[in-house]
Design an enzyme around this catalytic site. Sequence first.
Site, PDB file in Angstrom:
ATOM      1  N   CYS A  92      11.232  -4.830  14.948  1.00  0.00           N
ATOM      2  CA  CYS A  92      12.662  -4.530  15.016  1.00  0.00           C
ATOM      3  C   CYS A  92      13.133  -3.552  13.942  1.00  0.00           C
ATOM      4  CB  CYS A  92      13.476  -5.823  14.934  1.00  0.00           C
ATOM      5  SG  CYS A  92      13.146  -6.963  16.297  1.00  0.00           S
ATOM      6  N   HIS A 140      20.345  -3.723  13.296  1.00  0.00           N
ATOM      7  CA  HIS A 140      19.545  -4.233  14.399  1.00  0.00           C
ATOM      8  C   HIS A 140      20.260  -5.446  14.994  1.00  0.00           C
ATOM      9  CE1 HIS A 140      16.536  -6.166  16.728  1.00  0.00           C
ATOM     10  NE2 HIS A 140      16.398  -7.158  15.879  1.00  0.00           N
ATOM     11  N   ASN A 161      18.732  -8.562  22.251  1.00  0.00           N
ATOM     12  CA  ASN A 161      17.909  -7.972  21.189  1.00  0.00           C
ATOM     13  C   ASN A 161      16.889  -7.046  21.846  1.00  0.00           C
ATOM     14  OD1 ASN A 161      15.938  -7.415  19.249  1.00  0.00           O
ATOM     15  ND2 ASN A 161      16.020  -9.467  18.348  1.00  0.00           N
TER      16      ASN A 161
END
Length: 336
Positions: free
Chosen positions: A115, A257, A287
Amino acid sequence: MRGADRAAVVAGLGAWVPQTVVTNDELALRLDTSDEWIRSRTGIARRHVIAPGESTGDLAVEAGHRALKSAGTGTADLVVVATSTPDRPCPATAPEVASRLGLTGVGAFDVAAVCTGFVYALGVTAALIESGAARTALVIGADTFSTILNPTDRTTRAIFGDGAGAVFLRAGDPAEDGALRGLHLGSDGTRSELIEVAAGGSRQRSTGLPAEEAATYFTMEGRSVFAEAVRRMAASVQTTAESLGWASGDIDRIVLHQANARILAAVADRVDVPLERFPSNIERVGNTVAASIPLVLADAAESGELRAGQRVVLGGFGGGLTWGSVGLVWPGLTVG
């Protein structure tokens, strides 16, 4: 013009998500979960997933094409793809993406930092531009985590979605809007087990034993990851801001993020910046791993939430563990 006289400048932006949408209610038909359970813990209402036969590279090509269009060009000296779900374990996905974009012959490679991948890719690419090794570059964050999730795990299935986002970088002046500055990167490999796919790599394959099915899927220790993500992203954002001489009140937007809505709120509290200055699209896309930050940038730029002249810090946290951030004054551009 090199080094301190040269910077990587954001000059184009593109994004793409697959057409198939999976809502919380649809997940609840197959798993022991509910819309209320997912929303209250993650802030997510739906996510996009690839169709059978579709791949990370397909999404990366679409986002890359749009970033090139946004920049008003069809060429780049370099293509860097941040991903933890490549089309194949070998070779890297970036060379084929570059070729499909008509950029055959240019440098192309993948960056794997989960990520935090997009921030790491920006850092590496910016350094190459600053050194004079490249004049222009396409940096793409793309992931299809739907392909590595345990279909019976209600937690991970609820969190992750597929997507891709890209920025076009060009060499420019460090003082101009869009110039990437204040890069900060970090890692802690002693906690790598918190976020992992245990099987499929050399460690497991070298045993000569077949992998257990559970080990082939993505796993995450949620509570520990939550605490680490808040601590690491907040500290990294502050480090970048301080290096640029920005106080908390000077930062117009912090683009993090999109791991979890509660993580965003906790970071906002820790860095003492109002939550309304944190653009978010996690409710609509979930996500999306390395695609997360550029997808938020594209949404915020299109909606007008992100405007030319604003002071912006980008920040990420992911497996490895890895984390990082970078700052810029947002340039005037149109999303491709």
